[in-house]
Design a protein around this motif. Structure first.
Motif, short mmCIF file in Angstrom:
data_model
loop_
_atom_site.label_atom_id
_atom_site.label_comp_id
_atom_site.label_asym_id
_atom_site.label_seq_id
_atom_site.Cartn_x
_atom_site.Cartn_y
_atom_site.Cartn_z
N LEU A 7 0.84 -1.20 0.00
CA LEU A 7 0.00 0.00 0.00
C LEU A 7 0.87 1.25 0.00
O LEU A 7 2.04 1.21 0.38
CB LEU A 7 -0.91 0.00 1.22
N VAL A 12 -6.04 4.20 6.43
CA VAL A 12 -7.17 4.57 5.58
C VAL A 12 -7.69 5.93 5.99
O VAL A 12 -7.44 6.41 7.09
CB VAL A 12 -8.30 3.51 5.66
N THR A 77 -7.12 -4.96 11.67
CA THR A 77 -7.04 -4.64 10.24
C THR A 77 -6.18 -3.40 10.03
O THR A 77 -5.42 -3.32 9.07
CB THR A 77 -8.45 -4.43 9.67
N HIS A 81 -2.82 -3.07 7.86
CA HIS A 81 -2.69 -2.02 6.85
C HIS A 81 -1.32 -1.35 6.95
O HIS A 81 -0.66 -1.11 5.94
CB HIS A 81 -3.81 -0.99 7.02
N ARG A 84 1.31 -3.69 5.61
CA ARG A 84 1.32 -3.71 4.15
C ARG A 84 1.93 -2.43 3.59
O ARG A 84 2.61 -2.45 2.56
CB ARG A 84 -0.10 -3.91 3.63
N TYR A 85 1.73 -1.31 4.26
CA TYR A 85 2.37 -0.05 3.86
C TYR A 85 3.89 -0.18 3.98
O TYR A 85 4.62 0.22 3.08
CB TYR A 85 1.86 1.10 4.72
#
Length: 99
Positions: A7, A12, A77, A81, A84-85
């Motif tokens: 990501l 988000v 989650t 995230h 994944r970043y």
């Protein structure tokens, strides 16, 4: 997480509507994560990274650390995230300006 989709942002976009905010506190109908989920270990590792090498994740990690006493699957989650970043930005070079 080796095959995770990388990501480009550490978290988000948050909503002003508290019912839609993915980082809202635990609701009455939500379950708290059990000890089998390494939430606190992940927070500790991410705090170390934010402090020592990756200041770009500091806000996101701090926000999620606030829910350490009652994390839900939404908060987990958020941890994934950030991971994944980090996976997607391993080749970025950070430089410290020298005066």
């Amino acid at each position: 997480m080796d095959k995770a989709h990388p990501l480009s942002t550490p978290m988000v976009v948050r909503s002003l509507d508290t019912k839609k905010d993915p980082y809202r506190p635990k609701g009455d109908d939500e379950m708290v994560l059990g000890p089998e989920v390494p939430y606190l270990s992940a927070i500790g590792a991410l705090m170390y990274l934010a402090q020592c090498t990756r200041p770009d994740i500091a806000f996101s990690v701090n926000l999620l650390a606030g829910y350490s006493s009652a994390p839900t699957s939404r908060h987990w989650t958020g941890i994934k995230h950030i991971l994944r970043y980090l996976r997607g930005t391993t080749t970025w070079a950070y430089s410290i300006p020298v005066n």
